[in-house]
Enzyme design. Structure first.
Site, PDB file in Angstrom:
ATOM      1  N   LYS A  22       0.953  -1.251  -0.073  1.00 31.05           N
ATOM      2  CA  LYS A  22       0.070  -0.056   0.111  1.00 31.05           C
ATOM      3  C   LYS A  22       0.761   1.279  -0.122  1.00 31.05           C
ATOM      4  CE  LYS A  22      -3.058   2.498   3.361  1.00 31.05           C
ATOM      5  NZ  LYS A  22      -1.959   3.407   3.767  1.00 31.05           N
ATOM      6  N   ASN A  23       1.962   1.240   1.231  1.00 27.67           N
ATOM      7  CA  ASN A  23       2.824   2.589   0.901  1.00 27.67           C
ATOM      8  C   ASN A  23       3.315   2.801  -0.115  1.00 27.67           C
ATOM      9  OD1 ASN A  23       1.243   3.183   3.420  1.00 27.67           O
ATOM     10  ND2 ASN A  23       3.133   2.134   4.781  1.00 27.67           N
ATOM     11  N   ARG A  97      -4.610  10.674   2.730  1.00 26.49           N
ATOM     12  CA  ARG A  97      -3.316  11.067   3.138  1.00 26.49           C
ATOM     13  C   ARG A  97      -2.334  11.260   2.184  1.00 26.49           C
ATOM     14  NH1 ARG A  97      -1.137  13.791   7.237  1.00 26.49           N
ATOM     15  NH2 ARG A  97       1.321  13.625   7.377  1.00 26.49           N
ATOM     16  N   ASP A 121      -5.193   8.034   8.851  1.00 22.39           N
ATOM     17  CA  ASP A 121      -5.552   7.423  10.168  1.00 22.39           C
ATOM     18  C   ASP A 121      -5.753   8.448  11.064  1.00 22.39           C
ATOM     19  OD1 ASP A 121      -6.048   4.653   9.537  1.00 22.39           O
ATOM     20  OD2 ASP A 121      -3.882   4.371   9.387  1.00 22.39           O
ATOM     21  N   ASP A 320       4.011   0.630  11.828  1.00 16.20           N
ATOM     22  CA  ASP A 320       2.747  -0.063  11.484  1.00 16.20           C
ATOM     23  C   ASP A 320       2.389  -1.207  11.969  1.00 16.20           C
ATOM     24  OD1 ASP A 320       1.704   2.124   9.945  1.00 16.20           O
ATOM     25  OD2 ASP A 320       2.622   1.554   8.256  1.00 16.20           O
ATOM     26  N   MET A 342       6.445   7.284  17.653  1.00 17.76           N
ATOM     27  CA  MET A 342       6.102   8.139  16.512  1.00 17.76           C
ATOM     28  C   MET A 342       4.734   8.675  16.513  1.00 17.76           C
ATOM     29  SD  MET A 342       8.557   6.141  13.517  1.00 17.76           S
ATOM     30  CE  MET A 342       8.339   7.093  12.367  1.00 17.76           C
TER      31      MET A 342
END
EC number: 2.5.1.7
Length: 436
Positions: A22-23, A97, A121, A320, A342
């Site tokens: 996904k990223n 985002r 998120d 994540d 983070m």
């Protein structure tokens, strides 16, 4: 609003292949804006966040052609820049985002890039300063409408420069790299993110004609070029999904094989699960998790102190997967301190696990101590709501291991990051049903 109905307590068995990352997809899709030529991308996951970005590109005028599941070609040879200043764009851009990464390519190629404050998120503050400070250093003029929460950058021609990033932001680095490849002269980015997905972006740009050196390090040197051409690209498997399936196998005492995982790009993920006592076996490019019928025991540090697992920029452990690690620890032998450095709101889902019977002490917004049950007390089924992608999947794993029938609401959050998850889990024996 969709709901999952899950009958837990069943062992699973079989193999599962991770979706495309996904990223990585969000970065790579934005990069198609850098050239008027055709870019073909394979292994694109069919998930809400990626599909939203593809829709946004179409509205910008990008020609999109689907060849097969996960295989698309893109051609940005007739971009509609007026859409960027429309009310509709202000609505569309807020829903994702990852849309922030269209700004760098648009600025570099067309001299202007706009974006409304993007969503994503609700896991704490996620500043955009790194993105815009980097673009400003390349010569862009920055504007912000506080009333509309609308950002803009403009420049006739970007010029290369040296910059030291305040934080090793992955999306920030990607945005600056995509702007710098078409800038005049040389750009040096120090404290750059160096995740495998950022490396993939740089390698793709180099195939398109960019000149980027230092790929894989935290110092990137980019010599600007006049134009970029087309290319073919294949996305890596999603490392977060791979970690999710490792955790699922352990929690349900299941024997699972995760296929085609690209071991060389997993970093600390296998070793971090091994610290929880989970057997992670390498079989060529697959991961095999045997059934942990006798449970798994958390290691201590060498001096005997409690194990701490924390997140950090790559090559550290990805934030994540901390939610998954936390859930898996609830049934381990021993205790572990989870330190989420983070994001300050990512541990707030633990109250739902406590309701299921987990022994968790939330020390503060960043730290939680988990005392494992060692399966002497199973989690109880319950009704819960998914707060974000990763917490949602963590709760799903907890529900699959719990005795009884659970429901998870707001599963659109899970759909944002996981492709056909109910169908794929049923294929390995999970009792899960989607109720829309």
């Amino acid at each position: 609003m969709g709901t999952f109905k899950i009958e837990g307590g069943h062992q699973l068995k079989g193999s599962i292949q991770p979706q495309g990352a996904k990223n990585e997809a969000l970065q790579i899709l934005c990069a198609v804006l850098l050239t008027p030529e055709v870019v073909t991308i394979n292994n694109i996951p069919d998930i809400i966040d990626v599909n939203k970005l593809i829709s946004l590109l179409k509205k910008l005028g990008v020609k999109v052609e689907k060849h097969a599941r996960g295989s698309y070609s893109f051609q940005a040879d007739d971009i509609n820049l007026e859409y960027l200043e429309s009310d509709q764009f202000k609505i569309d851009g807020r829903g994702l985002r990852g849309s922030i990464m269209i700004v760098g390519p648009l600025l570099a190629r067309f001299g202007k890039g706009y974006i409304p404050k993007p969503g994503g998120d609700k896991i704490g503050r996620r500043r955009l300063d790194t993105h815009f400070e980097g673009l400003i250093k390349l010569g862009a003029k920055f504007g912000y409408s506080k009333e509309e929460q609308f950002y803009g950058v403009e420049a006739k021609r970007l010029k290369g420069t040296y910059m030291l990033l305040e934080e090793a932001s992955v999306t920030g680095t990607a945005n600056i790299v995509m702007a710098a490849v078409l800038a005049e002269g040389q750009t040096t980015i120090y404290n750059a993110a160096c995740e495998p997905y950022l490396q993939q972006l740089c390698k793709m740009l180099n195939r398109m004609g960019a000149k980027i050196s230092g790929v894989g390090s935290n110092k990137l040197i980019i010599d600007g070029v006049e134009r970029l051409g087309g290319t073919d690209h294949r996305l890596l498997p999603d490392m977060i999904e791979i970690g999710s399936w490792i955790g699922l196998a352990a929690m349900t005492k299941s024997e699972l094989t995760i296929t085609n995982v690209s071991w060389n790009d997993l970093g600390l993920i296998p070793e971090t699960f091994r610290k929880l006592g989970i057997t992670v076996e390498k079989q060529e490019d697959d991961i095999h998790i045997p059934a942990h019928t006798d449970g798994y025991e958390i290691q201590s540090f060498i001096d005997g102190s409690i194990l701490t697992i924390s997140d950090a920029p790559w090559p550290g452990f990805t934030p994540d997967l901390l939610s998954i690690i936390l859930v898996v620890a609830t049934q381990a032998r021993g205790s572990v301190l989870i330190h989420q450095k983070m994001f300050e709101s990512r541990l707030f889902f633990v109250d739902k696990l406590i309701d299921m019977g987990a022994k968790i002490i939330l020390c503060d917004p960043h730290r939680a101590t988990v005392i494992g049950h060692d399966y002497k007390s199973t989690l109880k089924a319950t009704t819960m709501t998914s707060p974000d992608i990763r917490a949602g999947v963590s709760l799903l794993i907890a529900a699959l291991s719990a005795k009884g029938t659970s429901t998870i609401q707001n599963i659109e959050q899970i759909d944002r990051g996981y492709e056909r998850i109910a169908e794929r889990l049923r294929a390995i024996g999970a009792k899960i049903e989607r109720l829309d």
